[in-house]
Every structure is written in C-alpha cells, then in structure tokens.
Design an enzyme around this catalytic site. Structure first.
Site, short mmCIF file in Angstrom:
data_model
loop_
_atom_site.label_atom_id
_atom_site.label_comp_id
_atom_site.label_asym_id
_atom_site.label_seq_id
_atom_site.Cartn_x
_atom_site.Cartn_y
_atom_site.Cartn_z
N ALA A 184 0.87 -1.38 0.11
CA ALA A 184 -0.04 0.02 -0.11
C ALA A 184 1.04 1.20 -0.09
O ALA A 184 0.70 2.25 0.66
CB ALA A 184 -1.08 -0.06 1.29
N HIS A 443 -8.72 35.04 -2.89
CA HIS A 443 -10.21 34.23 -2.59
C HIS A 443 -11.04 34.23 -4.02
O HIS A 443 -10.91 35.25 -4.66
CB HIS A 443 -10.69 35.06 -1.60
CG HIS A 443 -11.96 34.91 -1.17
ND1 HIS A 443 -12.30 33.61 -0.46
CD2 HIS A 443 -13.40 35.05 -1.46
CE1 HIS A 443 -13.44 33.39 -0.34
NE2 HIS A 443 -14.29 34.53 -0.78
P1 NAI Z 1 6.85 1.63 -1.34
O1 NAI Z 1 8.13 1.37 -0.68
O2 NAI Z 1 6.11 3.10 -1.34
O3 NAI Z 1 5.52 0.73 -0.61
C1 NAI Z 1 5.80 -0.61 -0.68
C2 NAI Z 1 4.59 -1.32 0.25
O4 NAI Z 1 4.70 -2.80 0.51
C3 NAI Z 1 5.26 -0.81 1.94
O5 NAI Z 1 4.05 -0.39 2.45
C4 NAI Z 1 5.43 -2.28 2.45
O6 NAI Z 1 5.24 -2.42 3.63
C5 NAI Z 1 4.64 -3.30 1.36
N1 NAI Z 1 5.07 -4.57 1.64
C6 NAI Z 1 6.39 -4.99 1.25
N2 NAI Z 1 6.39 -6.36 1.42
C7 NAI Z 1 5.09 -7.02 1.62
C8 NAI Z 1 4.49 -7.94 1.76
N3 NAI Z 1 5.33 -9.44 1.43
N4 NAI Z 1 3.17 -8.28 1.78
C9 NAI Z 1 2.53 -7.11 1.98
N5 NAI Z 1 3.00 -5.58 1.79
C10 NAI Z 1 4.41 -5.65 1.75
O7 NAI Z 1 6.94 1.10 -2.91
P2 NAI Z 1 6.06 1.55 -4.18
O8 NAI Z 1 4.48 1.87 -3.93
O9 NAI Z 1 6.35 0.16 -4.94
O10 NAI Z 1 6.97 2.41 -4.70
C11 NAI Z 1 8.25 2.26 -4.91
C12 NAI Z 1 8.81 3.68 -4.95
O11 NAI Z 1 8.59 4.50 -6.18
C13 NAI Z 1 8.92 4.49 -3.80
O12 NAI Z 1 10.08 5.05 -3.44
C14 NAI Z 1 7.81 5.58 -4.24
O13 NAI Z 1 8.05 6.66 -3.31
C15 NAI Z 1 8.03 5.93 -5.60
N6 NAI Z 1 7.02 6.30 -6.23
C16 NAI Z 1 6.51 7.84 -6.05
C17 NAI Z 1 5.40 7.87 -6.69
C18 NAI Z 1 5.02 9.28 -6.33
O14 NAI Z 1 5.77 10.22 -5.95
N7 NAI Z 1 3.65 9.49 -6.85
C19 NAI Z 1 4.58 7.09 -7.57
C20 NAI Z 1 5.03 5.72 -7.59
C21 NAI Z 1 6.32 5.34 -6.93
#
Ligand code: NAI
Length: 464
Positions: A184, A443
């Site tokens: 999430a 505003h």
């Molecule tokens: P994330 O690191 O933000 O979230 C991954 C989630 O997966 C964590 O909440 C973690 O606890 C959970 N997780 C890990 N292993 C698990 C398991 N076995 N079962 C269930 N849950 C598990 O990773 P995400 O969303 O893949 O993003 C990757 C990177 O890309 C991040 O650094 C993010 O900040 C960046 N990103 C930024 C965006 C934005 O600024 N809008 C958009 C997309 C990505």
C-alpha cells in the site's frame, strides 16, 4: 566516426540523468548520455510517473462522467469506457514527453548513445547494444544515474501478464475483474485507484498495520478511510507469502489467511537500485547491502571523477529528488555551488484526493522530542473546495513551538500536489507559520486552506 571523448558522460536518461545532462551542457560541458532504451526519460516518463498520471486523470474523468456530474446539474446519458482510447491517450502523453527530451538533447548538443553503459576502468564507459560492437567513451567525469527497478518478493513469480509490476498495470488490455495489489505504497494506491474507478474489484494487501509508510500517520489514516469508501479493500497487517499463476488467473497466499483468487496481481513492494552490471568493480566501487552507492555532499563516489545521483544513492526514490541532485552535482563540477535541501523535498501520491507532504511528520517530531505546535484546517470549510465538491481532507502545519518555524506540512485534499509547493518554498526560506498566515491568498482558492491552517497554528483560524 562519432566523437568519443567528453567532459561528462551521464549513464541513464531518467529525470536525474537527463536533467543533469541538459544542465551540464548549459554550463558549457561537452556531454554524452548513455541510455539503453530507445526513448529518453527513464522509468518516470516511459512507464512510471507520467503514464500513471495520464491514467489517473483519464479514469477520474470516467468516474466523474459516470457517477459524479449529477450534483453539478449535468445530466449525462449512458457512459461507456473505451479502454483502448484511454490507453492511447496515455501512450500519446508519454510520446509527447519523451520526444520533448529528444528536442532538448538536440538543442543542448548532447551526444546520445543507445545501449547498456558500463564502467570500464577510470574515465571509461563502454556502450553495448545487441548486434553492434561495443563502443568505448572516455570522459573526465562520469555520472551514474541508472535509477531503480521493481523489488520482488521471493515467492512471487511474475509472468509479465497475470502477475506483474506497474509496467504491466499501466497497460492491462482489459479491466481486471479482481486485481490484488501487494503493497500500500504510492504505486499500489495510485494504480489500484485507476482500475477500481474503471470497474475492477481491488484488494490491497499490506504487511504493515497502516498504508503509506513514511507519510504522516493521521493523514494516511484519513486517506485510507476515503479510499476504502471509494471501493478499495484494504487488508492491513497481511504478509504475502506467495503468488502463483493458476489457470487464467492467480492465487495469492498470505500468512494466516485463506488464499485469494484473482485475475491480476500488481506487485508494488518498493524498488531497488540499478547498480548491477554497471562495471562498478572495474573501478573499485562497492554498493552497500541494499545495492546503493555511497556519495559525499558533492555526489562524489569513493573514486575520483565518478559521481552518482538519484535512486542509486541513499534517500527517497523520487524523480524530483534525482533532478535536484543531478543539477547540484554538475553545478559543482562547473565550480558553482549546488545544494539539495533534503528537508524540503515534497512527496505526492496522486490518488483522489491527492496526498502531499514535506518536512517532518508528527511522529518524527515526537520521537525526536521536538516541541511543536499544530495547525489544521479542513477543505470542508473552504468555499472553492465546496464549489468543486471536493471537501474531503485537510492541511496540517507543524511548526516549532518556540520559533514558529515550519517543520512539516501535510495535505490530504484536492490538488494537494500543487498546493504543497507553497509549503516547500516557505520551508526553503525558513518561514514561520505566521509568515504564511500574514501572506494574502487569493479568494476563493484552495490555497486559502494553507493560510487558515497557518492561522490555526496559533488558534486563530477565521472560518472554523
Ligand atoms: P513503497 O516502498 O512506497 O511501498 C511498498 C509497500 O509494500 C510498503 O507499504 C511495504 O510495507 C509493503 N510490503 C512489502 N512487502 C510486503 C509483503 N510481503 N506483503 C504485503 N506488503 C508488503 O513502494 P512502491 O509503492 O512500490 O513505490 C516504489 C517507489 O517509487 C517508492 O520510493 C515511491 O516513493 C516511488 N513512487 C513515487 C510515486 C509518487 O511520488 N507519486 C509514485 C510511484 C512510485
């Protein structure tokens, strides 16, 4: 024969690398950029931030047309999804952006090399591409900006169709009946929202007891409630053990729960740096246990003339952080002063409403024993938000209890990703909450919520 000697070779043309290349050429350097993909722009432009935003906008329009326009007195007949057209919109947005960088490279006379870049000893980079002899480039300085790739779980075997990453999830050819999202974080919530709006049942499995780790807990909890109301099913405290393709779909196994059957799985459990196959050993650079390269404040690695920025070095993995680092690095190379203020890097999640933050969270301030004041103001009490019919969420400002200096700003609400810019600039200038409170905000605008939250830091909001 094309030129092979440069002032700077940038490996990787993502937001970190391509911005550094352009800035370096502005500063008079002779620059080469090695990129293995045909299109410039990296993960962000090709298969990440930009296509996902195109789909988020498009799917929100679909959702509004279907269920959201009646309250504005707009009656629409039956609304149908044309998924191929929506995906074509996304592809066109990507194409326009990547072509734009082609143009900027030409303008900056940046030499572009198509192939896999690899360090080949000090000052040397080889470019390898299928069916061609490897080419060797030399330069005084080399910048590693190779970004990151999707992290995988050991027993989740992606097949690139049923079980895949965000790359597949921005291009599903039909709306899944049931999409299981593992993780999430930003990717899971954004792409989960897209397919939920288009009609999929979406189940988000998250290991932690909360969504969006790292974001302010109160804001994340409020966001979770709103997203759940929109139809996302959250199973928190759920550790995914395995996911396997079975028949046309997949089965996801979680610790202590019944297996979940679905037709698509999106793995979004974080990203890992792209530091393999880079020839780091040829120069003596050893990545840490998480594959990251250590650098000093000028982004210099342990080897003279080799620098690294973005997702391959420690810190948040965000496009704009990489951009700042790339510019600061090459400005340093040109004898100028580049800096990155890591306390003022915003973070945005483009759900509906958006979630944005900068600076410290309330939990961090508490755990560091920093005394703070808190001001908060809901969008519900803002005229513009009411006119937009987007009244969920709030802006929360955390300021130092003694000096009133802004320490963190957290937003859940319409256009939070744009609104956070004011907070970033305020923090860059070392502003106090009173500085924002005393600044005139037009505003009626959503930005007035920022002013009211700043007023609220001293308990003097007008509209609540
Ligand atoms: P994330 O690191 O933000 O979230 C991954 C989630 O997966 C964590 O909440 C973690 O606890 C959970 N997780 C890990 N292993 C698990 C398991 N076995 N079962 C269930 N849950 C598990 O990773 P995400 O969303 O893949 O993003 C990757 C990177 O890309 C991040 O650094 C993010 O900040 C960046 N990103 C930024 C965006 C934005 O600024 N809008 C958009 C997309 C990505």
């Amino acid at each position: 024969m094309s030129e092979t000697t440069f002032d700077l070779i940038v490996i990787g043309a993502g937001p970190g690398g391509y911005v550094a290349a352009i800035r370096a050429s502005q500063l008079g350097m002779k620059v080469a950029c090695v990129e293995k993909e045909d299109a410039l722009g990296g993960t962000c432009l090709r298969v990440g931030c930009i296509p996902s935003k195109a789909l988020l906008e498009a799917s929100e329009h679909f959702h509004m047309a279907k269920d959201g326009l009646g309250r504005f007195g707009v009656k629409v007949g039956s609304v149908e999804l044309d998924l191929p057209a929506m995906l074509a919109h996304k592809d066109n947005v990507v194409k326009a952006n990547t072509k734009g960088i082609d143009g900027l490279f030409k303008k900056g006379k940046i030499a572009r090399f198509l192939g896999h870049g690899r360090l080949a000893g000090n000052g040397k980079v080889t470019v390898e591409s299928a069916g061609k002899a490897a080419e060797t480039l030399t330069a005084k300085n080399i910048l590693i900006a190779t970004g990151s790739k999707v992290a995988m779980l050991p027993d989740v075997k992606p097949d690139g169709k049923v079980i895949g990453t965000s790359t597949e999830a921005i291009a599903y050819p039909e709306v899944p009946k049931h999409l299981v999202v593992i993780g999430a974080g930003a990717i899971g919530l954004e792409l989960g929202s897209v397919w939920s709006r288009l009609g999929a049942k979406v189940t988000v499995l998250e290991y932690l007891p909360r969504i969006l780790p790292g974001m302010d807990t109160e804001i994340a909890a409020e966001a979770q409630k709103i997203l759940a109301k929109q139809g996302l099913e959250f199973r928190l405290g759920t550790r995914v053990k395995s996911a396997k393709v079975v028949g046309d779909g997949a089965v996801v196994e979680c610790e202590g729960q019944e297996p979940i059957q679905c037709d698509r799985v999106l793995v979004s459990v974080g990203r890992v740096p792209n530091t393999e196959n880079l020839g780091l050993e040829s120069v003596g650079i050893k990545p840490d246990g998480r594959g990251r390269i250590s650098v000093d404040e000028k982004f210099a690695t342990s080897v003279p003339g080799i620098y690294a920025i973005g997702d391959v070095i420690p810190g948040v993995m965000l496009a704009h952080k990489a951009e700042e680092e790339g510019m600061a690095c090459v400005e340093g190379l040109a004898g100028k002063y580049g800096h990155v203020n890591y306390n003022a890097i915003p973070n945005v999640v483009y759900t509906h409403p958006e979630i944005a933050s900068v600076g410290r969270t309330e939990e961090e301030l508490k755990s560091d024993g920093i005394a703070y004041k808190k001001g908060s103001f809901p969008f519900m009490a803002n005229g513009r938000a009411r006119a937009l019919a987007q009244i969920d969420g709030r802006i929360k400002i955390l300021a130092d209890a003694k000096t009133d200096r802004i320490l963190g700003v957290h937003i859940l609400g319409p256009r939070a990703g744009d609104l956070i810019a004011e907070a970033v600039v305020a923090m860059e200038f070392g502003a106090s909450a009173e500085d924002i409170a005393r600044s005139s905000h037009a505003h009626p605008t959503l930005a007035e919520v920022m002013k009211e939250a700043a007023l609220n830091v001293d308990g003097r909001s007008i509209h609540i």
